[in-house]
Design an enzyme around this catalytic site. Structure first.
Site, PDB file in Angstrom:
ATOM      1  CG  ASP A 167     -58.684  -2.859  -6.503  1.00 52.32           C
ATOM      2  OD1 ASP A 167     -59.486  -1.938  -6.254  1.00 52.32           O
ATOM      3  OD2 ASP A 167     -57.501  -2.871  -6.119  1.00 52.32           O
ATOM      4  CG  ASP A 170     -55.022  -7.375  -8.213  1.00 55.24           C
ATOM      5  OD1 ASP A 170     -56.073  -6.867  -8.669  1.00 55.24           O
ATOM      6  OD2 ASP A 170     -54.604  -7.123  -7.070  1.00 55.24           O
ATOM      7  CE1 TYR A 327     -58.101  -0.754  -1.968  1.00 54.93           C
ATOM      8  CE2 TYR A 327     -57.950  -2.997  -2.792  1.00 54.93           C
ATOM      9  CZ  TYR A 327     -57.809  -1.632  -2.981  1.00 54.93           C
ATOM     10  OH  TYR A 327     -57.369  -1.145  -4.189  1.00 54.93           O
ATOM     11  CD  GLU A 574     -51.316  -2.883  -8.650  1.00 61.34           C
ATOM     12  OE1 GLU A 574     -52.055  -3.848  -8.895  1.00 61.34           O
ATOM     13  OE2 GLU A 574     -50.604  -2.813  -7.639  1.00 61.34           O
TER      14      GLU A 574
END
Length: 623
Positions: A167, A170, A327, A574
């Site tokens: 995703d 990570d 999420y 990120e």
């Protein structure tokens, strides 16, 4: 006897004067010669110039003003200028042409690609870097290798859950944002396939989409007509965990040596609706591959049926400690509208358009409340995209009753959403540097900005294709150029036109983030294996990443246009799948490569003529 010819009469008179003297005879001959010439001149004057030229008697020695070509007579002056003109024309026109044709031919160089095209090439590489599973030989990211080959070994699915995409920075695979990503990429390719062809990225895009949809088909029994669960995630972490997992450890995907659980859910219309949208949209992309397209449609219908079962109507993330902190879904009626719209385009089954325009969906999703948050497209809120997608149907096909009333309302709300993006109406805050704030100033703002730029640019293309010059925002008529300027300005900000003069897309421009929060990019590709805690030194170092994750759009600056290029500040540094999908879609809509405008028809390939058939009544709504 006189013959009537003056020349003959004169001859007889001369011959009849036998008794005249020699002097008289000489004088008479001179007189007759003069008379003869006078007679000839009068006769000559009664002929045209061509007839005169036939006479054999001596002509005037004076230089003529005309030149006779037989059937054409022209002046000498005109002839001279004509000859000169032909000679000059030969020297100026014909001679250079002859010379040019005899010289060696060189192919003309195409115009240089625009900035959006350059950025798009790079943005697509981000997805190559996020691939999980056994990588293709031409993956294009030298510091990535095979990984996650044991994913799904804890399931009862043959072959496990190998593949898909990580995703973010990570090593977790989340179905919910991954599905949204595949839907957005497919939508972009359907609308702008001519542009992807022009820049040589069409096959690459299809490959990226298929990599995602192949994985999604693994996460449920896609060959069945009814399913009772979906594997929605592989890997993850519990808040505050100090045991080895995807967040506690800092390891390259290739070196993962900790437990990665496969998480399933038995309910989740939001998750299933988004997966249905992804598979249905991709089936249009792969319509030229009949077997695979049908497989995608079958999977989409199966998973959407799961979403519609009354006993499974709760958000997929509720009570899921591995999901909720990352999420968490806030509802599922937007995914009903979104998934049903894509299934209608993919199948032409009017049951789906009836569902997408059922009054219960906008009522329960509060689509018509017209609050600012509902105009912001994200992995959690599909309303603005779903209503624009259905507005497309109204604009180009105008299906009429019984869909028109609801489609008109979707269209109206879509226009209001576009109005909300314009700074002059003060719906959202803006930074001094010109960045719209679509998430109340919270972090990770660029993903929402990219999505809004895509929707705005796509709406402009829909209007242009319809010959409509603008839209109404309250008392003002807004020209399309103003909305297009918004879309361009936001992507330009992301690409470097901002107070920091920094591109927030890695590898684009000369100044971009060098400390991206990303495990694989931050650890050297030096054939050494770094353990869970052994990788912390690469996480915490102030040195730049040894590997640039080209094309990654990071979270972005704060509300004061400041950006801190620090690896530990994941809210700013990120990248994510969903954010980069919006960036790719926006760049494709803005690039001039391949020309401007959309592909109006491909998305309607399966849609049957809507007249004169009578569609079935909408299915009963069950809240």
């Amino acid at each position: 006897m006189h013959s009537g010819n003056n020349w003959g009469g004169s001859f007889e008179i001369i011959n009849g004067a036998e008794s005249t003297t020699e002097d008289e005879r000489s004088r008479n001959m001179e007189w007759d010669r003069g008379a003869l010439q006078s007679q000839q001149q009068r006769y000559h004057n009664n002929l045209d110039e061509t007839q005169q030229s036939w006479l054999l008697y001596p002509q005037e020695t004076k230089k003529k003003k005309y030149v006779d070509f037989g059937c054409i007579v022209c002046s000498r002056k005109a002839l001279k200028w004509t000859v000169y003109s032909i000679l000059i024309a030969f020297l100026v026109i014909a001679l250079p042409t002859i010379i040019a044709k005899t010289l060696p031919k060189h192919k003309s160089h195409p115009p240089p690609p625009d900035n959006y095209t350059l950025a798009l090439h790079k943005a697509l590489l981000f997805f190559n870097a996020q691939r999980s599973g056994k990588l293709p030989k031409n993956n294009g990211i030298p510091w990535r290798g095979d990984s996650g080959l044991q994913d799904g070994n804890d399931t009862d699915y043959k072959g496990g859950l190998v593949g898909g995409y990580y995703d973010a920075g990570d090593n977790v695979k989340f179905n919910f944002p991954m599905s949204f990503t595949m839907t957005m990429l497919s939508w972009s390719l359907i609308e702008y396939n001519h542009k992807y062809h022009a820049i040589g990225e069409y096959d690459h895009m299809r490959d990226l989409i298929k990599w995602g949809t192949d994985y999604l088909l693994l996460t449920f029994n896609s060959t069945a007509t009814r399913i009772d669960k979906i594997y929605c995630q592989v890997g993850g972490s519990l808040n505050g965990s100090t045991t080895p997992d995807d967040h506690y450890c800092w390891e390259r995907p290739e070196d993962m040596d900790y437990r990665r659980p496969s998480i399933s859910v038995t309910a989740g219309p939001d998750l299933a609706g988004e997966m249905a949208a992804a598979l249905a949209a991709a089936s249009i992309v792969f319509r030229d591959n009949n077997a695979y397209s049908k497989k995608l449609v079958k999977g989409a219908e199966t998973v959407f049926a799961f979403a519609r079962e009354s006993g499974r109507r709760r958000t997929y993330s509720r009570g899921q400690p591995y999901i909720e902190p990352f999420y968490n879904s806030t509802g599922y009626y937007d995914e009903y509208m979104w998934g049903a719209a894509w299934l209608y385009y993919a199948t032409g089954n009017v049951t789906y358009i009836s569902l997408a325009t059922n009054p219960g969906i906008p009522r329960n999703s509060r689509a018509f409340f017209v609050t600012p948050d509902r105009s912001v497209l994200s992995w959690d809120n599909k309303l603005p995209a779903a209503m624009l997608l259905l507005t497309r149907l109204r604009i180009f096909l105008s299906p009429g009753y019984p869909y028109e009333d609801m489609l008109r309302m979707y269209h109206n709300v879509t226009v209001l959403n576009m109005c909300s993006y314009l700074q002059e109406f003060h719906v959202f805050n803006w930074t001094k540097g010109g960045l719209i704030q679509l998430n109340h100033g919270r972090p990770q703002r660029l993903q929402y900005v990219a999505n809004a730029a895509f929707l705005a640019s796509l709406f402009v293309d829909y209007m242009n294709a319809s010959g409509i010059p603008g839209f109404v925002c309250g008392p003002k008529f807004v020209l399309l150029d103003e909305l297009q300027t918004f879309a361009n300005s936001q992507i330009d900000y992301i690409l470097g036109k901002n107070p920091m003069n920094m591109s927030y897309v890695v590898g684009y421009g000369t100044k971009f983030p060098r400390h991206v929060h990303h495990r694989g990019a931050s650890i050297p590709h030096d054939k050494n294996r770094y353990s869970c805690k052994g990788g912390w030194k690469w996480r915490d170092t102030r040195n730049p990443n040894p590997n640039n994750i080209t094309g990654a759009m990071v979270g972005g600056p704060d509300r004061f246009d400041k950006f801190h290029d620090v690896r530990s500040n994941y809210n700013s540094s990120e990248p994510t799948l969903a954010g980069n999908a919006g960036l790719v879609a926006a760049l494709a809509s803005l690039t001039s490569s391949g020309g401007f405008g959309i592909d109006k028809n491909t998305i309607f390939s399966a849609v049957p003529p809507l007249y004169p058939q009578s569609p079935p009544p909408p299915p009963p709504w069950r809240p």
